[in-house]
Scaffold this motif. Sequence first.
Motif, PDB file in Angstrom:
ATOM      1  N   ALA A 189       5.183  -6.559  -2.883  1.00 33.97           N
ATOM      2  CA  ALA A 189       4.471  -5.194  -2.306  1.00 33.97           C
ATOM      3  C   ALA A 189       4.970  -4.793  -1.079  1.00 33.97           C
ATOM      4  O   ALA A 189       5.355  -3.834  -0.739  1.00 33.97           O
ATOM      5  CB  ALA A 189       2.929  -5.774  -1.946  1.00 33.97           C
ATOM      6  N   ARG A 190       5.790  -5.764  -0.230  1.00 28.69           N
ATOM      7  CA  ARG A 190       6.547  -5.518   1.095  1.00 28.69           C
ATOM      8  C   ARG A 190       7.592  -4.423   0.541  1.00 28.69           C
ATOM      9  O   ARG A 190       8.091  -3.410   1.201  1.00 28.69           O
ATOM     10  CB  ARG A 190       6.799  -6.516   1.865  1.00 28.69           C
ATOM     11  N   TYR A 191       8.439  -5.341  -0.398  1.00 27.39           N
ATOM     12  CA  TYR A 191       9.743  -4.709  -0.930  1.00 27.39           C
ATOM     13  C   TYR A 191       9.463  -3.366  -1.327  1.00 27.39           C
ATOM     14  O   TYR A 191      10.147  -2.361  -1.741  1.00 27.39           O
ATOM     15  CB  TYR A 191      10.469  -5.505  -1.738  1.00 27.39           C
ATOM     16  N   SER A 192       8.079  -2.994  -1.826  1.00 25.85           N
ATOM     17  CA  SER A 192       7.761  -1.808  -2.579  1.00 25.85           C
ATOM     18  C   SER A 192       7.354  -0.820  -1.445  1.00 25.85           C
ATOM     19  O   SER A 192       6.421   0.340  -1.912  1.00 25.85           O
ATOM     20  CB  SER A 192       6.778  -2.070  -3.798  1.00 25.85           C
ATOM     21  N   SER A 193       7.371  -1.014  -0.254  1.00 23.12           N
ATOM     22  CA  SER A 193       6.919  -0.132   0.691  1.00 23.12           C
ATOM     23  C   SER A 193       5.281   0.135   0.823  1.00 23.12           C
ATOM     24  O   SER A 193       5.201   1.079   1.652  1.00 23.12           O
ATOM     25  CB  SER A 193       7.604   1.173   0.635  1.00 23.12           C
ATOM     26  N   VAL A 194       4.646  -1.044   0.503  1.00 18.24           N
ATOM     27  CA  VAL A 194       3.452  -0.847   0.545  1.00 18.24           C
ATOM     28  C   VAL A 194       3.041  -1.473   2.109  1.00 18.24           C
ATOM     29  O   VAL A 194       3.797  -2.280   2.417  1.00 18.24           O
ATOM     30  CB  VAL A 194       2.698  -2.049  -0.397  1.00 18.24           C
TER      31      VAL A 194
END
Lengths: 502, 328
Positions: free
Chosen positions: B212-217
């Motif tokens: 999620a973090r790496y997906s800019s969430v």
Amino acid sequence: MTTPVLALSGVSRSFGPIEVLHGVDITLHPGRVHALIGENGAGKSTTMKILAGYQPASSGVILLDGQPVTLSSMGDAEARGISMIHQEFNLAEQLTVEQNIFLGRELKRGPFLDKPAMQATTRDLLARLDCHAAPDRVVSSLSNSDKQMVEIAKALLRDTRVLVMDEPTAVLTQTETAVLMAQVRVLRDQGTAVLFTSHKLDEVKAIADDLTIMRDGAVVWTGPASDLDEHQMAEAMVGREVSDLYPPKSTTVGEVVLQVSGLSVPGFAEDISFTLRKGEILGIAGLIGSGRTETFEGLAGLRPAKGAVRIKGRPVTIRHPWQALDHGLCYLTEDRKTRGLLLQKGMRDNLTLQALHKFSQVFLNKSAEDAALDQAIADFDIRGSRSVIVGNLSGGNQQKLLFAKTMLSDPDIIVIDEPTRGIDIGTKQQMYGFIRRLAEQGRAIVVISSEMQEVIGLSDRVLVMRRGRIAGELTGDAASEDAIVRLAMGVGQAATPDKEFV
Amino acid sequence: MSDIAKPPRQIQMGVIGPILALVILVAMGAAMNPNFLGWDNITNVLARSAFIGIIAVGMTFVITAGGLDLSVGSMAAFVAGLMILVMNKALPTMGVGVPVVLLGMAVALGAGLVAGLVNGLLITRLGIEAFIVTLGSMGIYRSLVTWLADGGTLSLDFGLRTFYQPVYYGGLFGISWPIIVFAVVVVLGEILMRSTAFGRHCAAIGSNDQVARYSSVRVARVRLLTYVMLGVLVGVATIMYVPRLGSASSATGLLWELEAIAAVIIGGTVLKGGFGRVWGTVIGVLILTLIGNILNLTDFVSPYLNGAIQGAIIVLAVVLQRESKPGH
């Protein structure tokens, strides 16, 4: 030739109505190394799982010492001397080397563990493998190659006659690979039959005695490995001619879109300065541990970083990944399994995760999401059922999906870390085509890669990193393997470049 | 690698399981006592479910996003105590009437929000395990309400209680307010989980927060919001609960957190996060309440065994979920 120790004869395997293996024959001989190669999704993994008792065959016969057997479980296979080592290690990270090797078959003296005996045996086993990890080291502190050795030692303890290895070198450096290869030769000479898969054809050429090539769930070629050269192997895998792996480079680049000066990522990189132009592919080379990934994770707000960054001339501050995306910068991780994709979710949820705001006013527009998935499947040639969870897709299809996911949020600047790790040559060629097409669309691209050929073949310009700093920049014909190695190793022109490069 | 096209049959069993259990319970209840399906008993069961149910809806989001909140029971007690204290204090100046009740409601919602915010900030900003943070705040709120009540009971002024009581006992078209509010919370929660980016982000974070973090969430913000939302819903539940008894003590809301978590799990939400469904939580709450209700209406089993049966159901629900997962 000796009698085969383990063989599959006419083995098929179906998942539901779909047959994924069609009448596979493969024969393993004691004291020979057998390589199994093929594109992602060709059926290599399924074949190995059937050999090692992880999955039953739907039809066909498994022959052990010439006798038909049923391997009811991996435990059953292990008891018969067949061990499989997975690409992702199957070790208890918090336990010691010795505890891992003896896990499940601890030596006891009365009701208590016989530690001295286990330590001694562990030392013997590791010595046989020329591995010097101490028995009481915690596994999580070991290097990947040492972990690999612990896995092999574990198999040795179980009197393994057949060792099956799924891409053992995918996560190893070149030196580590050399050590592993030497150990595989030792095992072979001791009479073990070894089966392994790899996408690195030079490795296959170097170590395999026998070779089986699979395509679309069937064996397309089998015979002595010496009969084919690397080029012929690649063509047999892909089923067509593999000529130009890399797309032609562009000659025109646009204005500067990214300007980084004095970027530092504490503990990993210092004083990184470079520019990136529209339509350009910038390659980043360097040894593992040179701070390549960390630098760009810092740039994308995934790690604390300091320094001046300008995007399209405007100074920007990026502390979080979502801020990077707001500025049109996106980092595509090298680690698709634990950082890139939600393995338990379907393709649609993964595809739209990064660009979810595009599909959401107040409510999510699921039909638009489905349409986007149709588009992505068509654009990026993703193969696999839409209902399946992403963890069950092949590596190549996962990588394509990750790519499609990133592109959906329409970034102008894309950092791609290891674009083709663990994927086959046909898919690689496709990925290179995608990347070049993105550049031609006017996006600015950074490619970080451990494969020197890839960096050279794909990039318009190459930056080489060494110990957290940029060691040099190479353009055009100057970007040779030789020059990159020199910069990466920090050796002068006169020195002989060591080919220790990953 | 080529495990293509497993039909999603296993998902259907997971969907049917809780519903089936509820249907069986209702059938058992109806067979044992003719009054079971009467209007009075049905509304009684629903109204009793409402408090835990409203909280459990919020808990569904927290757990789906990979978190946990053990403090909701004592938070409810603390909010109830604070609400009663403020209303009693304001009574001499404001008098019995709508304004003082509104003040009390605002205090409850505000206190819930702040309590949720504190939990959420400690978890997201300082990166402390949710289990530890909320174990701590559970003790703090429980102790605070005991202190506010000086070890006894905080009681709402009698006149005010009579005025406020319709919020629990009254309603629209014969349906009491707690049931109506519960229904609204459930419908909104279901839509939020199923059809908004927030719900999808919760599932993504619970599934793998690195991805999620790496997906800019905005991982920290989404997590924080789940705790804040849960805190506000604890406030809502308390608003419904206070007029029922008109008092709060150290025993108020005891073990509510465990009932709420149990309801969420019985309903098919995965305890370690990544997948949640609000309607399942509703079924979970109803199952838990019905067990108590059926035991009260029949003589076969002692009502004292309520907890044992609930416990068995919780374990059974998780066992069924495990079997319905795709195995290797």
